[in-house]
Design an enzyme around this catalytic site. Structure first.
Site, PDB file in Angstrom:
ATOM      1  N   THR A   1       0.832  -1.210   0.000  1.00 28.57           N
ATOM      2  CA  THR A   1       0.000   0.000   0.000  1.00 28.57           C
ATOM      3  C   THR A   1       0.858   1.247   0.000  1.00 28.57           C
ATOM      4  O   THR A   1       0.650   2.173  -0.804  1.00 28.57           O
ATOM      5  CB  THR A   1      -0.906   0.014   1.245  1.00 28.57           C
ATOM      6  N   THR A   2       1.848   1.295   0.904  1.00 27.00           N
ATOM      7  CA  THR A   2       2.714   2.465   0.999  1.00 27.00           C
ATOM      8  C   THR A   2       3.555   2.630  -0.252  1.00 27.00           C
ATOM      9  O   THR A   2       3.938   3.745  -0.613  1.00 27.00           O
ATOM     10  CB  THR A   2       3.617   2.351   2.244  1.00 27.00           C
TER      11      THR A   2
ATOM     12  N   ARG B   1      -9.508   0.251   4.263  1.00 25.18           N
ATOM     13  CA  ARG B   1      -9.181   0.475   2.861  1.00 25.18           C
ATOM     14  C   ARG B   1      -9.897  -0.500   1.937  1.00 25.18           C
ATOM     15  O   ARG B   1     -10.148  -0.166   0.775  1.00 25.18           O
ATOM     16  CB  ARG B   1      -7.674   0.346   2.635  1.00 25.18           C
TER      17      ARG B   1
ATOM     18  N   LYS C   1      -0.648  -9.448   8.986  1.00 25.07           N
ATOM     19  CA  LYS C   1      -0.487  -8.022   9.298  1.00 25.07           C
ATOM     20  C   LYS C   1      -1.860  -7.494   9.663  1.00 25.07           C
ATOM     21  O   LYS C   1      -2.763  -7.461   8.822  1.00 25.07           O
ATOM     22  CB  LYS C   1       0.089  -7.262   8.100  1.00 25.07           C
TER      23      LYS C   1
ATOM     24  N   ILE D   1       4.791  -3.983  10.540  1.00 24.62           N
ATOM     25  CA  ILE D   1       5.049  -3.575   9.161  1.00 24.62           C
ATOM     26  C   ILE D   1       4.683  -2.097   9.116  1.00 24.62           C
ATOM     27  O   ILE D   1       3.510  -1.735   9.215  1.00 24.62           O
ATOM     28  CB  ILE D   1       4.259  -4.424   8.156  1.00 24.62           C
TER      29      ILE D   1
END
Length: 297
Positions: A49-50, A143, A166, A208
């Site tokens: 995502t990042t 999300r 996660k 994470i």
């Protein structure tokens, strides 16, 4: 069933993907990876995502994984973001990552489709069946529109390739239930930087992290202090960094962290639509909190 070997313990940086208007900035990407490892992080997560994996082209996604593996050079585990709401595509990406030499896969819950728990279980099993590398499930309902429940993770925990989760649901009660059902079978990682210590206290193996893009050494210290038995020191550091963590999520990730890294001179502040550059008022707060945390900007 005994716990499978965790892919990592401590901090994995969910690394940004530096970009120019023409594509991925691989020179900046290489420098970022080297800096992160030199600062002591325990693993790198690429094109999650990042890392704006959802707006990379298929070829960019594949090449970014290959490049990250080559740059890491086995110094720490490289975890490739390979999840998708297109399960056929999500099955094909781990093969690319495996061939490139990635150590593990991060599989986000299928987004937008809003699958049932049965659909989530079947989808993750299909991807894990096709993978020859360890898989870490990724639950981020804010999300994706769906919440991977502890009972479903418990069913998936018997799969030999599913080794961790996660957890970014934001609900500590749900994480506690997850730990009760699965904590002796899977590694649980915090997916929220403001919940590292609480999740470690429930038996979590690390985080994470988005924060570690900006402060890799300090984020690592939160976990290291906890593992060394200094729970008070770990919590104090987490709480001291809370204003910066909040600023890094004042707009949707990765808008703020990319702005932060640009302010540090680590990359250009180029982000792809539908994401746009950070609002000036939020950026002012972010820069203030970065300075308060000792970042030179």
């Amino acid at each position: 069933m005994t716990m499978k070997t965790p892919v990592f313990e401590g901090v994995a940086t969910a690394i940004i993907t530096p970009m120019t208007k023409d594509g991925i900035d691989y020179n900046a990407f290489a420098d970022l990876i080297d800096w992160q490892i030199s600062e002591g992080v325990d693993a790198i997560v690429a094109v999650g995502t990042t890392g704006e994996g959802s707006t990379l082209s298929d070829e960019e996604h594949r090449e970014a994984i290959r490049f990250a593996v080559e740059q890491v050079k086995g110094r720490v585990p490289l975890i490739a973001g390979t999840g998708s709401n297109d399960i056929a595509y999500a099955i094909s990406l781990p093969e690319v990552a495996r061939e490139a030499g990635a150590d593990a896969m991060l599989l986000v819950t299928p987004y937008y489709n809003k699958a049932t728990q049965g659909g989530l279980e079947a989808s993750f099993r299909a991807v894990a069946d096709a993978s020859t590398k360890p898989c870490i499930l990724y639950n981020v309902p804010s999300r994706t529109g769906c919440n991977l429940l502890p009972a479903t993770v418990a069913k998936l925990a018997d799969h030999k390739n599913i080794v961790g989760v996660k957890e970014a649901c934001g609900n500590i009660s749900q994480v506690a239930e997850l730990a009760a059902k699965c904590g002796d079978k899977l590694a649980i990682y915090s997916g929220n930087d403001d919940q590292i210590v609480p999740i470690l206290s429930l038996g979590g193996k690390g985080v994470i992290s988005v924060l570690s893009n900006v402060l890799p050494s300090e984020t690592s210290a939160i976990c290291r202090r906890f593992f060394d038995g200094d729970v008070k020191g770990s919590a104090e550091l987490q709480l001291r960094l809370l204003p910066l963590i909040n600023a890094l999520f004042s707009e949707v990730n990765p808008i703020p962290v990319k702005a932060a890294m640009a302010a540090m001179g680590k990359c250009s502040d180029v982000i792809r639509l539908p994401l746009t550059k950070m609002e000036p008022a939020h950026l002012d707060v972010l820069l203030r909190e970065m300075r308060a945390a000792g970042v030179n900007v």
